[in-house]
Scaffold this active site. Structure first.
Site, PDB file in Angstrom:
ATOM      1  N   HIS A  36       0.823  -1.180  -0.079  1.00 38.25           N
ATOM      2  CA  HIS A  36       0.029   0.149   0.128  1.00 38.25           C
ATOM      3  C   HIS A  36       0.898   1.081   0.080  1.00 38.25           C
ATOM      4  O   HIS A  36       1.062   1.840   1.212  1.00 38.25           O
ATOM      5  CB  HIS A  36      -0.798   0.262   1.162  1.00 38.25           C
ATOM      6  CG  HIS A  36      -1.812   0.961   1.339  1.00 38.25           C
ATOM      7  ND1 HIS A  36      -3.403   0.752   1.122  1.00 38.25           N
ATOM      8  CD2 HIS A  36      -1.934   2.348   1.435  1.00 38.25           C
ATOM      9  CE1 HIS A  36      -3.773   1.714   1.180  1.00 38.25           C
ATOM     10  NE2 HIS A  36      -3.132   2.889   1.440  1.00 38.25           N
TER      11      HIS A  36
ATOM     12  N   HIS B 277       1.177   4.843  -2.249  1.00 38.72           N
ATOM     13  CA  HIS B 277       0.749   5.887  -3.397  1.00 38.72           C
ATOM     14  C   HIS B 277       2.251   6.658  -4.009  1.00 38.72           C
ATOM     15  O   HIS B 277       3.111   7.149  -3.144  1.00 38.72           O
ATOM     16  CB  HIS B 277      -0.040   6.948  -2.824  1.00 38.72           C
ATOM     17  CG  HIS B 277      -1.465   6.363  -2.311  1.00 38.72           C
ATOM     18  ND1 HIS B 277      -2.443   6.325  -2.983  1.00 38.72           N
ATOM     19  CD2 HIS B 277      -1.798   5.894  -1.035  1.00 38.72           C
ATOM     20  CE1 HIS B 277      -3.433   5.781  -2.317  1.00 38.72           C
ATOM     21  NE2 HIS B 277      -2.941   5.566  -0.977  1.00 38.72           N
TER      22      HIS B 277
ATOM     23  N   HIS C  99      -9.811   1.393  -0.864  1.00 38.29           N
ATOM     24  CA  HIS C  99      -9.508   1.963   0.424  1.00 38.29           C
ATOM     25  C   HIS C  99     -10.954   2.031   1.104  1.00 38.29           C
ATOM     26  O   HIS C  99     -12.106   2.411   0.541  1.00 38.29           O
ATOM     27  CB  HIS C  99      -9.249   3.421   0.094  1.00 38.29           C
ATOM     28  CG  HIS C  99      -7.702   3.429  -0.083  1.00 38.29           C
ATOM     29  ND1 HIS C  99      -7.025   2.733  -1.136  1.00 38.29           N
ATOM     30  CD2 HIS C  99      -6.599   4.281   0.351  1.00 38.29           C
ATOM     31  CE1 HIS C  99      -5.816   3.270  -1.374  1.00 38.29           C
ATOM     32  NE2 HIS C  99      -5.615   3.975  -0.242  1.00 38.29           N
TER      33      HIS C  99
ATOM     34  N   GLU D  12     -11.244   3.671   7.066  1.00 41.80           N
ATOM     35  CA  GLU D  12     -10.222   4.345   7.731  1.00 41.80           C
ATOM     36  C   GLU D  12     -11.126   5.813   8.189  1.00 41.80           C
ATOM     37  O   GLU D  12     -11.244   5.799   9.386  1.00 41.80           O
ATOM     38  CB  GLU D  12      -9.359   5.046   6.479  1.00 41.80           C
ATOM     39  CG  GLU D  12      -8.417   6.145   6.939  1.00 41.80           C
ATOM     40  CD  GLU D  12      -7.372   6.787   5.994  1.00 41.80           C
ATOM     41  OE1 GLU D  12      -6.277   7.315   6.198  1.00 41.80           O
ATOM     42  OE2 GLU D  12      -7.686   6.685   4.724  1.00 41.80           O
TER      43      GLU D  12
ATOM     44  N   ASP E  47       1.619   3.977   3.311  1.00 43.08           N
ATOM     45  CA  ASP E  47       0.846   4.759   2.655  1.00 43.08           C
ATOM     46  C   ASP E  47       1.363   6.025   1.704  1.00 43.08           C
ATOM     47  O   ASP E  47       1.579   5.864   0.396  1.00 43.08           O
ATOM     48  CB  ASP E  47      -0.007   5.261   3.845  1.00 43.08           C
ATOM     49  CG  ASP E  47      -1.424   5.596   3.121  1.00 43.08           C
ATOM     50  OD1 ASP E  47      -1.764   5.651   1.988  1.00 43.08           O
ATOM     51  OD2 ASP E  47      -2.199   6.577   4.291  1.00 43.08           O
ATOM     52  N   ASP E  48       1.805   7.022   2.353  1.00 44.98           N
ATOM     53  CA  ASP E  48       2.404   8.218   1.742  1.00 44.98           C
ATOM     54  C   ASP E  48       3.391   8.716   2.662  1.00 44.98           C
ATOM     55  O   ASP E  48       3.371   9.574   3.526  1.00 44.98           O
ATOM     56  CB  ASP E  48       1.312   9.409   1.689  1.00 44.98           C
ATOM     57  CG  ASP E  48       0.197   8.887   1.162  1.00 44.98           C
ATOM     58  OD1 ASP E  48       0.008   8.926  -0.303  1.00 44.98           O
ATOM     59  OD2 ASP E  48      -1.011   8.794   1.784  1.00 44.98           O
TER      60      ASP E  48
END
Length: 328
Positions: free
Chosen positions: A12, A14, A192, A195, A273-274
């Site tokens: 996961h 991005h 997604h 969350e 994630d980021d």
């Protein structure tokens, strides 16, 4: 072996969200684009909350305007991942940002990404695959265009399809056409959910879209019947603890539900994630999990097996990664 040296799998990540701030600032300067408000005084990405985070994310992405820009970005991201022991990674990429979801333009971006990924695999030993991702808050019509791009280029590199963005916009079922299009093209599916949307968003994504993985999914812990259903369906969760803590979903690592979800038998994995937005790396994720829950080598091996089993790759790649990580 140190946790940094430990070989890892990330499911996961991005691509644009992994862009180092210095890289984006440098590219903006080259193109004479003013996005200074996307950064704080130290040069880090600056955002107030999740919605503002999405705005800053899209501002940073606005300087990525050509296939060459994306090739340079991917090279930087894979270099960073490899330095933290990642040998297999799956990257969310959106045709919305790569050619405006025009199939011909998307092919040009994809060719640049594939060439860079192949070079990184040869030089760094990191294998990358792409998951085409529609943007939820862009709406179902744009999602259809992204799905068509995905279906037209499904193959060795593009192996999955998913949805990201603001969970408060619409419902998973609104995007069923796009997911059916991707499924018919042979792509694996993730979404997604769980969350910001709560446990019902997870239930809807699984039942309405037929996904086999959930990005985040941690809010499922608020509905134990849902947790049991996820276990029965063998749904894998792409958990990003550092992201959840940084965005205030949980106040501290020890309050994060990843260990409880694992103890209840769910297949959990760990990703960033980021990462520059949340000041994390795969090494830091592992260190914090060791510190918060006492995770040891055996538990990390379990996490790696979960990730490899759920990876959107072919059998030959899976077998090679398993041998490299001694998971056979």
């Amino acid at each position: 072996m140190s946790l940094k040296q430990m070989k890892k799998i990330e499911l996961h990540l991005h691509l644009e969200g992994a862009a180092p701030p210095a890289f984006i600032r440098g590219l903006a300067a080259e193109k004479k684009i003013d996005i200074h408000r996307a950064f704080d005084e130290r040069g880090h990405y600056a955002y107030r909350d999740f919605v503002h985070f999405l705005q800053v994310y899209e501002a940073a992405t606005s300087v990525l305007q050509t296939p060459e820009d994306y090739a340079r970005l991917l090279q930087a991201v894979l270099q960073e991942s490899a330095e933290h022991g990642v040998i297999y990674t799956e990257l969310f990429v959106s045709p919305d940002f790569c050619g405006g979801s025009d199939v011909a333009a998307w092919r040009d971006y994809l060719a640049a990404l594939q060439s860079t990924a192949a070079e990184a695999e040869a030089k760094l030993g990191i294998t990358a695959r792409g998951i085409v991702t529609c943007i939820r808050h862009f709406g179902p019509d744009k999602a259809r265009a992204s799905a068509l791009c995905a279906a037209e280029t499904a193959g060795d590199f593009i192996t999955g399809f998913g949805i990201a963005g603001d969970e408060g916009i619409g419902k998973p079922g609104d995007y069923l056409w796009s997911f059916d299009c991707a499924r018919e093209a042979g792509l694996r599916l993730t979404a997604h959910a769980g969350e910001w949307g709560g446990p019902q968003s997870v239930r809807d994504a699984v039942r309405d879209l037929g996904v086999e993985r959930i990005g985040h999914g941690v809010r499922a812990i608020e509905d134990l019947a849902l947790v049991d259903e996820l276990g029965e369906r063998a749904i894998t969760l792409e958990v990003c603890p550092g992201s959840n803590v940084a965005l205030g979903l949980y106040p501290a690592w020890r309050k994060h539900p990843i260990e409880t979800l694992r103890e209840r038998g769910l297949k959990v994995t760990v990703s960033t994630d980021d990462p520059p937005f949340f000041h994390t790396t795969m090494t830091r994720e592992y260190e914090e999990l060791e510190r918060a829950f006492g995770w040891d080598e055996a538990i990390f091996a379990e996490i790696h097996r979960n990730a490899l089993d759920a990876a959107f790759c072919d059998t030959a790649t899976r077998d090679r990664i398993a041998k490299d990580m001694e998971l056979t």
